[in-house]
Design an enzyme around this catalytic site. Structure first.
Site, PDB file in Angstrom:
ATOM      1  N   ASN A 174       4.549  15.023  -3.013  1.00  0.00           N
ATOM      2  CA  ASN A 174       4.056  13.646  -2.581  1.00  0.00           C
ATOM      3  C   ASN A 174       4.608  13.200  -1.173  1.00  0.00           C
ATOM      4  O   ASN A 174       4.534  12.249  -0.706  1.00  0.00           O
ATOM      5  CB  ASN A 174       5.236  12.969  -3.359  1.00  0.00           C
TER       6      ASN A 174
ATOM      7  N   ASP B  69       3.060   9.375 -14.318  1.00  0.00           N
ATOM      8  CA  ASP B  69       1.959   9.381 -13.697  1.00  0.00           C
ATOM      9  C   ASP B  69       1.142   7.924 -13.910  1.00  0.00           C
ATOM     10  O   ASP B  69       0.978   7.789 -15.129  1.00  0.00           O
ATOM     11  CB  ASP B  69       1.181  10.567 -13.669  1.00  0.00           C
ATOM     12  N   GLY B  70       0.388   7.592 -12.958  1.00  0.00           N
ATOM     13  CA  GLY B  70      -0.551   6.390 -12.970  1.00  0.00           C
ATOM     14  C   GLY B  70      -0.140   4.983 -12.562  1.00  0.00           C
ATOM     15  O   GLY B  70      -0.841   4.034 -12.552  1.00  0.00           O
TER      16      GLY B  70
END
Ligand code: IPE
Ligand code: IPE
Ligand code: MG
Length: 278
Positions: A96, A48-49
């Site tokens: 998502n 993540d990120g």
């Protein structure tokens, strides 16, 4: 492949947090402190990120996903070279799909690129590609590539790369219940009490042991619907590092942190002997 991976883990660690000094050490120094006998057998990662990494540099989110792919290659190489045989990565969640259409299609393109470029590596590394999730929700091109690579590598048992695509932990549990129910109705399975072992055979990860360590990058301390059943006793490691910056050093730091933990599985600490209790 199921079973308790490291029963001897009980004997070693007392949950000391990782000393600050480690973050200044070289890769070689970190590596020398790693106990190669005590690596996780199954490492799961929530990558993540990527979006924030790109925003910080004034770049479009997709630039972050691209750099994330480079980080993924490095993490895979590091983990497999060290001898960790099973990796499960969260690449695209059920939720998502709610992202903007152009980001979703670029992510699907990147998936295709990754599989295409890694096709040879899967063979060289004798690595099985195991896609998990609602694969029929993927666009036709991505879907067929996913199936082709899965098929081509199905026979490999040495290493497994499980990739969660259009995956949701709750979906997986309900899907397992539905399949189990239909097998009972058709007489394939005898009706009667359902055991954990039987239930697990219906999960997408039925051939894998539970993860020993789950890493999530980017500072978020949540699971985001990943492997809900399987992480009952998994060690969790959260780091502020954004996924594209999660390189070899970071993998080593996470593993060193893992090796300092005492996995008790509900028992008392190994260090608490009857004598010290009294
Ligand atoms: C993780 O990075 C990759 C996917 C979820 C596909 P993000 O795209 O979630 O990045 P942030 O969390 O917005 O920074
Ligand atoms: C989790 O990241 C899913 C993947 C890494 C593929 P998200 O960025 O989608 O999770 P939330 O929305 O922050 O919980
Ligand atoms: Mg995110």
């Amino acid at each position: 492949m199921r079973g308790n991976p490291h029963p001897h883990n009980f004997q070693i660690h007392m949950n000391e947090s990782l000393p600050e000094s480690l973050s200044h050490q070289s890769e070689g120094e970190l590596l020398s402190q790693l106990d190669l006998e005590l690596l996780p057998r199954h490492l799961a990662i929530i990558m993540d990120g990527n979006g924030r990494w790109a925003s910080l540099r004034g770049l479009p989110r997709i630039a972050g996903h691209r750099e994330g792919l480079a980080a993924l290659r490095e993490a895979l190489n590091t983990a497999f070279d060290l001898g960790i045989p099973i990796l499960t990565i969260y690449a695209f969640s059920h939720e998502n799909w709610n992202r903007p259409e152009d980001e979703v299609s670029l992510l699907m393109e990147l998936l295709g690129e990754f599989l295409h470029e890694e096709q040879q590596t899967f063979q060289e590394r004798e690595m099985r590609f195991l896609p998990i999730g609602r694969l029929d929700a993927l666009p036709p091109l991505a879907q067929s590539l996913v199936h082709i690579v899965a098929e081509e590598t199905h026979h490999f048992t040495k290493r497994v790369l499980a990739v969660a695509l259009s995956y949701g932990g709750r979906w997986e549990i309900i899907d397992a219940i539905n399949h189990l129910f239909s097998d009972i109705q058709s007489g394939k399975i005898a009706s009667g009490p359902i055991s954990e072992t039987l239930f697990e055979q219906y999960l997408t990860t039925s051939e894998l042991p539970d993860p020993d360590l789950l890493i999530r990058t980017s500072g978020e301390a949540r699971i985001s619907n990943f492997l809900l059943w399987q992480i009952a006793y998994t060690e969790l490691y959260f780091t502020k590092t954004l996924w594209p910056d999660f390189r070899r050093r970071e993998v080593l730091l996470a593993l060193l942190d893992y090796q300092r933990r005492e996995r008790r599985f509900g028992r008392i600490s190994h260090a608490v002997t009857p004598q010290s209790e009294s």
